[in-house]
Design an enzyme around this catalytic site. Structure first.
Site, mmCIF file in Angstrom:
data_model
loop_
_atom_site.group_PDB
_atom_site.id
_atom_site.type_symbol
_atom_site.label_atom_id
_atom_site.label_comp_id
_atom_site.label_asym_id
_atom_site.label_seq_id
_atom_site.Cartn_x
_atom_site.Cartn_y
_atom_site.Cartn_z
ATOM 1 N N LYS A 95 0.855 -1.183 0.000
ATOM 2 C CA LYS A 95 0.000 0.000 0.000
ATOM 3 C C LYS A 95 0.888 1.229 0.000
ATOM 4 O O LYS A 95 2.025 1.175 0.487
ATOM 5 C CB LYS A 95 -0.883 0.023 1.259
HETATM 6 N N1 GLU Z 1 -7.202 -0.122 -3.460
HETATM 7 C C1 GLU Z 1 -7.941 -1.308 -3.741
HETATM 8 C C2 GLU Z 1 -8.036 -2.184 -2.496
HETATM 9 O O1 GLU Z 1 -7.891 -1.720 -1.387
HETATM 10 C C3 GLU Z 1 -7.433 -2.047 -4.964
HETATM 11 C C4 GLU Z 1 -6.033 -2.519 -4.905
HETATM 12 C C5 GLU Z 1 -5.526 -3.077 -6.227
HETATM 13 O O2 GLU Z 1 -6.301 -3.213 -7.151
HETATM 14 O O3 GLU Z 1 -4.319 -3.361 -6.278
HETATM 15 O O4 GLU Z 1 -8.324 -3.340 -2.584
#
Ligand code: GLU
Length: 436
Positions: A125
């Protein structure tokens, strides 16, 4: 023999009781769930220690030339929590509340999320402390490109693949892709997902998280013997997740009686006109001023409405030990990451609320991110029907995998989801061993 694959260890570090030191700290919230599942799995101490630590944490200072000629310095983070199952995967958020603890928790959640739906990815993240609404498009682009440059050593289709999250979108992903491609001196579409369709994005990606929430709701109601037609739903958050979930649930026959965003919420017993609400937000960037024939409710009141299904699809820590006892919904489907704190879990359990946890309920987004990455790597693109069909297959299968485990071990869906995820990550660690 399994025991031959166990990791060497010389001390046992294991909590003897569940500790809820700080309800608001998302990393602690994640860890308390992890600990409980690890104990039930009887995870060996060496692996337990490995999985409690992020692999890599990066903090960068991001100087940006502002439109007024002055230089501002922003702070950004990228955490790679675990890459044992494949490239790190996870979004980037732009928000004033971002901090390292939150990014670490979100990166761990991505690890478990990818494992629950069995994608060949690890978890990551990123976040930048900023208020994107106060930045011009030019400032936002310069901030994004400089942040990308700051973390460029971890990025790559085989190592770390970002995606959109809170306050980031397709345009931001396009800048990340371009910045990375410029440094590599050739176009690399698969370095980021959630891109515009014209740049290697996938059909169905934008709606994927909300679609996954709808599918999870459908499966939960089916399991509980409740009819989807006429089921009443309250949705907190009307962004990419909440608005799509509300729209698709309406199409399934549900009655969405309440929606909200930062500006507050609307409650209408007869049902909200969801397409009209979406149109309003397109024009005004917020639900503010949308009458919807209903009465005003606050975001806190929305959580306590007497509905069949509650979909918290905004931010973390909205269902806490202070309000969980007053929740009247029979089912909670977590569209957001971490909307329920660990102490609230126990209260909801006691009340018999069926919770579809975030790492399962909102995994539709990363699942279609995986499809996008596959399509980019093959330079061969699928129709929207194929994307939605494969997404449905994975969501239904994963829901049932978690449900079976929860029935078998007599634990709630969250603990079962963690058990499934941790056991999948642990298996690859055992097979790979510790590199020395
Ligand atoms: N931000 C989204 C999540 O929390 C998608 C993450 C992604 O597609 O890599 O799942």
């Amino acid at each position: 023999m399994a025991s031959d694959l166990r990791l060497p260890t010389n001390s046992i570090v294991r909590p003897d009781k569940e500790t809820f030191l700080n309800e608001e700290n998302p990393f602690e919230a994640m860890m308390s769930r992890f600990d409980r599942a690890a104990q039930l799995l009887d995870l060996e101490p060496g692996l337990y220690k490995v999985l409690r630590h992020p692999e890599k944490q990066i903090t960068v200072s991001i100087p940006v030339l502002m439109d007024n000629g002055e230089v501002e310095v922003f702070t950004g983070y990228r955490v790679l929590y675990n890459t044992s199952r494949g490239p790190a995967k996870g979004g980037i958020r732009f928000d004033m509340h971002v901090d390292m603890e939150e990014v670490k928790a979100l990166a761990a959640w991505m690890t478990w999320k990818c494992a629950v739906v069995n994608l060949p990815f690890g978890g990551a993240k990123g976040g930048v402390i900023c208020d994107p609404l106060k930045l011009s498009v030019g400032e936002l682009e310069r901030l994004t490109r400089r942040y990308t440059t700051g973390i460029i050593n971890t990025l790559g289709p085989d190592s770390d693949v970002p995606a959109p999250d809170v306050n980031t979108n397709e345009r931001v992903m396009a800048w990340i892709m371009d910045t990375y491609s410029m440094a590599m001196r050739h176009t690399v579409t698969a370095v980021v997902t959630g891109k515009p369709i014209e740049l290697g994005g996938s059909l169905g990606r934008r709606e994927a998280t909300g679609r996954g929430v709808m599918i999870s709701t459908r499966e939960a109601l089916k399991h509980l013997g409740m009819r989807i037609e006429g089921a009443t739903v309250a949705v907190q958050g009307f962004g990419n997740v909440g608005s799509v979930a509300a729209d698709l649930l309406t199409k399934e026959g549900c009655r969405v009686v309440a929606v909200s965003d930062k500006s507050g919420g609307i409650y209408n017993k007869a049902g909200i006109d969801v397409p009209a609400a979406i149109e309003h937000v397109k024009k005004h960037r917020s639900l503010e001023g949308f009458a919807g024939g209903g009465e005003h409710v606050s975001n806190d009141e929305l959580l306590l409405l007497d509905v069949d299904v509650l979909v918290p699809a905004a931010l973390e820590n909205v269902i806490t030990r202070h309000n969980a006892g007053k929740v009247r919904a029979k089912v909670i489907v977590e569209g957001a990451n971490g909307p329920t704190t660990a102490p609230a879990d126990a209260i909801l359990d006691e009340k018999g609320v069926f919770v579809v946890p975030d790492i399962l309920a909102n995994a539709g987004g990363v699942t279609v991110s995986y499809f996008e990455w596959v399509q980019d790597r093959q330079a061969y693109f699928w129709t929207e029907d194929v994307v939605n069909e494969r997404l449905t297959e994975i969501m239904v299968r994963s829901f049932n995998d978690v449900l079976q485990l929860s029935l078998q071990h007599k634990v709630n869906m969250r603990t079962a989801a963690y058990m499934l995820a941790i056991s999948r990550v642990a298996t690859v660690h055992r097979l790979r061993g510790i590199y020395a």
